[in-house]
Each structure stands twice: as structure tokens, then as C-alpha cells.
Write a protein that holds these residues in place. Structure first.
Motif, PDB file in Angstrom:
ATOM      1  N   UNK A 102       0.819  -1.206   0.000  1.00  0.00           N
ATOM      2  CA  UNK A 102       0.000   0.000   0.000  1.00  0.00           C
ATOM      3  C   UNK A 102       0.858   1.264   0.000  1.00  0.00           C
ATOM      4  N   UNK A 103       2.019   1.188   0.630  1.00  0.00           N
ATOM      5  CA  UNK A 103       2.879   2.358   0.805  1.00  0.00           C
ATOM      6  C   UNK A 103       3.968   2.515  -0.244  1.00  0.00           C
ATOM      7  N   UNK A 104       4.421   1.415  -0.800  1.00  0.00           N
ATOM      8  CA  UNK A 104       5.567   1.490  -1.710  1.00  0.00           C
ATOM      9  C   UNK A 104       5.600   0.260  -2.599  1.00  0.00           C
ATOM     10  N   UNK A 105       6.481   0.315  -3.576  1.00  0.00           N
ATOM     11  CA  UNK A 105       6.686  -0.856  -4.420  1.00  0.00           C
ATOM     12  C   UNK A 105       7.505  -1.868  -3.639  1.00  0.00           C
ATOM     13  N   UNK A 106       7.138  -3.107  -3.759  1.00  0.00           N
ATOM     14  CA  UNK A 106       7.862  -4.189  -3.111  1.00  0.00           C
ATOM     15  C   UNK A 106       8.470  -5.037  -4.220  1.00  0.00           C
ATOM     16  N   UNK A 107       9.759  -5.256  -4.118  1.00  0.00           N
ATOM     17  CA  UNK A 107      10.475  -5.992  -5.158  1.00  0.00           C
ATOM     18  C   UNK A 107      10.040  -7.456  -5.170  1.00  0.00           C
ATOM     19  N   UNK A 108       9.848  -7.981  -6.369  1.00  0.00           N
ATOM     20  CA  UNK A 108       9.556  -9.397  -6.557  1.00  0.00           C
ATOM     21  C   UNK A 108      10.821 -10.018  -7.128  1.00  0.00           C
ATOM     22  N   UNK A 109      11.382 -10.969  -6.416  1.00  0.00           N
ATOM     23  CA  UNK A 109      12.608 -11.639  -6.836  1.00  0.00           C
ATOM     24  C   UNK A 109      12.292 -13.072  -7.234  1.00  0.00           C
ATOM     25  N   UNK A 110      12.936 -13.549  -8.262  1.00  0.00           N
ATOM     26  CA  UNK A 110      12.794 -14.952  -8.646  1.00  0.00           C
ATOM     27  C   UNK A 110      14.113 -15.646  -8.345  1.00  0.00           C
ATOM     28  N   UNK A 111      14.047 -16.695  -7.541  1.00  0.00           N
ATOM     29  CA  UNK A 111      15.235 -17.450  -7.171  1.00  0.00           C
ATOM     30  C   UNK A 111      15.074 -18.858  -7.716  1.00  0.00           C
ATOM     31  N   UNK A 112      15.994 -19.255  -8.569  1.00  0.00           N
ATOM     32  CA  UNK A 112      15.948 -20.610  -9.126  1.00  0.00           C
ATOM     33  C   UNK A 112      16.860 -21.498  -8.301  1.00  0.00           C
ATOM     34  N   UNK A 113      16.431 -22.720  -8.091  1.00  0.00           N
ATOM     35  CA  UNK A 113      17.168 -23.639  -7.235  1.00  0.00           C
ATOM     36  C   UNK A 113      18.059 -24.579  -7.998  1.00  0.00           C
ATOM     37  N   UNK A 114      18.742 -25.399  -7.303  1.00  0.00           N
ATOM     38  CA  UNK A 114      18.609 -25.553  -5.853  1.00  0.00           C
ATOM     39  C   UNK A 114      19.284 -24.405  -5.102  1.00  0.00           C
ATOM     40  N   UNK A 115      18.589 -23.911  -4.110  1.00  0.00           N
ATOM     41  CA  UNK A 115      19.059 -22.832  -3.250  1.00  0.00           C
ATOM     42  C   UNK A 115      18.413 -22.996  -1.876  1.00  0.00           C
ATOM     43  N   UNK A 116      18.975 -22.345  -0.913  1.00  0.00           N
ATOM     44  CA  UNK A 116      18.361 -22.214   0.407  1.00  0.00           C
ATOM     45  C   UNK A 116      18.072 -20.733   0.576  1.00  0.00           C
ATOM     46  N   UNK A 117      16.837 -20.415   0.924  1.00  0.00           N
ATOM     47  CA  UNK A 117      16.445 -19.020   1.084  1.00  0.00           C
ATOM     48  C   UNK A 117      15.996 -18.824   2.529  1.00  0.00           C
ATOM     49  N   UNK A 118      16.600 -17.864   3.185  1.00  0.00           N
ATOM     50  CA  UNK A 118      16.228 -17.515   4.554  1.00  0.00           C
ATOM     51  C   UNK A 118      15.560 -16.143   4.489  1.00  0.00           C
ATOM     52  N   UNK A 119      14.352 -16.059   5.027  1.00  0.00           N
ATOM     53  CA  UNK A 119      13.600 -14.805   4.936  1.00  0.00           C
ATOM     54  C   UNK A 119      13.068 -14.402   6.308  1.00  0.00           C
ATOM     55  N   UNK A 120      12.800 -13.105   6.463  1.00  0.00           N
ATOM     56  CA  UNK A 120      12.133 -12.605   7.663  1.00  0.00           C
ATOM     57  C   UNK A 120      10.642 -12.906   7.552  1.00  0.00           C
ATOM     58  N   UNK A 121       9.924 -12.724   8.642  1.00  0.00           N
ATOM     59  CA  UNK A 121       8.495 -13.042   8.654  1.00  0.00           C
ATOM     60  C   UNK A 121       7.666 -12.092   7.801  1.00  0.00           C
ATOM     61  N   UNK A 122       8.228 -10.949   7.406  1.00  0.00           N
ATOM     62  CA  UNK A 122       7.489 -10.018   6.551  1.00  0.00           C
ATOM     63  C   UNK A 122       7.906 -10.122   5.089  1.00  0.00           C
ATOM     64  N   UNK A 123       8.349 -11.321   4.701  1.00  0.00           N
ATOM     65  CA  UNK A 123       8.681 -11.626   3.311  1.00  0.00           C
ATOM     66  C   UNK A 123       7.770 -12.766   2.878  1.00  0.00           C
TER      67      UNK A 123
END
Length: 131
Positions: free
Chosen positions: A91-112
Motif C-alpha cells: 500500500x505504501x511502496x513498491x515491493x520488489x519481486x525476486x525470482x530465485x531458481x534452485x537448488x538454493x536455500x532461502x532464509x527470509x524474515x516473517x514479513x517476506x
């Protein structure tokens, strides 16, 4: 309508989209599942003359939602609880959309919000059932 469907409800991710329409087809009001199809149904009813009464904040302000982005890319939201924070951010700003192709390990915060392509999600469900 609310009293009639209340005992049938489970959660926003599995409940059906519900749209209430008055007897003159003046208004189409998404009662349940706005981001999960009810807003779109209300817009289609506008073709019959009903005024869609959308109340989801992202739609009211013409912003994308996590659920809409997931649909557009053929994905499911993996960490559903994240959508509240991310939709508020959208609502406030643009949020980046990232595409991650695996195999990978992704660690994210709870607001991702993590979106998983439906094809991959279905394969994971099947393999989990075979374990």
C-alpha cells in the motif's frame, strides 16, 4: 448471509469466495475471499449492471496484493501469515519481486512472502505423501 455461512468457515486460504448481491442486482459485495476470487466475481457482475463494492485495501487503492501476484505467476503463498505485512507494505511502496531458481536455500524474515510455483508445490506434496 453471515449467519448462514459462519459454521462452514475454516480459514481464508481454504474458504470459498462469497459475493452478496441485492435482489435488484445493484451491488455486488465480496463478503469472503476478496483476494481469493470474490473481487473478480464482483467485477464480472458489473457487466450485468451491479456496482462492485470492493473493500480489500490493496484493490481500493489500485495496488497489487501478494495473492494477486501469486496468481499472476502461477504460484501459491508458502508462508501465508506473511501476507498481512507484505500487503500493508504494498500500500505504501513498491515491493520488489525476486525470482530465485534452485537448488538454493532461502532464509527470509516473517514479513517476506514466499511464493512457490504451483507445479513445484504439487510435486512436493506428492513426494511428502510418499515419505
Amino acid at each position: 448471509m453471515v449467519r448462514d455461512i459462519a459454521p462452514l468457515l475454516d480459514n481464508k486460504w481454504s474458504d470459498p469466495a462469497v459475493v452478496v448481491v441485492d435482489s435488484n442486482l445493484n451491488f455486488a459485495i465480496p463478503l469472503l475471499g476478496g483476494h481469493h476470487g470474490a473481487n473478480e466475481i464482483s467485477r464480472k457482475l458489473a457487466e450485468l449492471g451491479a456496482v462492485p463494492v470492493l473493500t480489500t485495501a490493496t484493490e481500493v487503492h489500485g495496488k497489487p496484493s501478494v495473492e494477486g501476484i501469486a496468481d499472476r505467476f502461477g504460484c501459491e503463498v508458502f508462508n501465508k501469515e506473511s501476507t498481512i505485512a507484505v500487503n500493508c507494505a504494498l500500500l505504501d511502496r513498491q515491493v520488489e519481486v525476486l525470482e530465485v531458481k534452485g537448488p538454493r536455500i532461502v532464509i527470509v524474515d516473517e514479513d517476506v512472502s514466499v511464493l512457490v510455483r504451483k507445479k513445484q508445490a504439487e510435486a512436493q506434496d506428492e513426494s511428502a505423501g510418499n515419505s
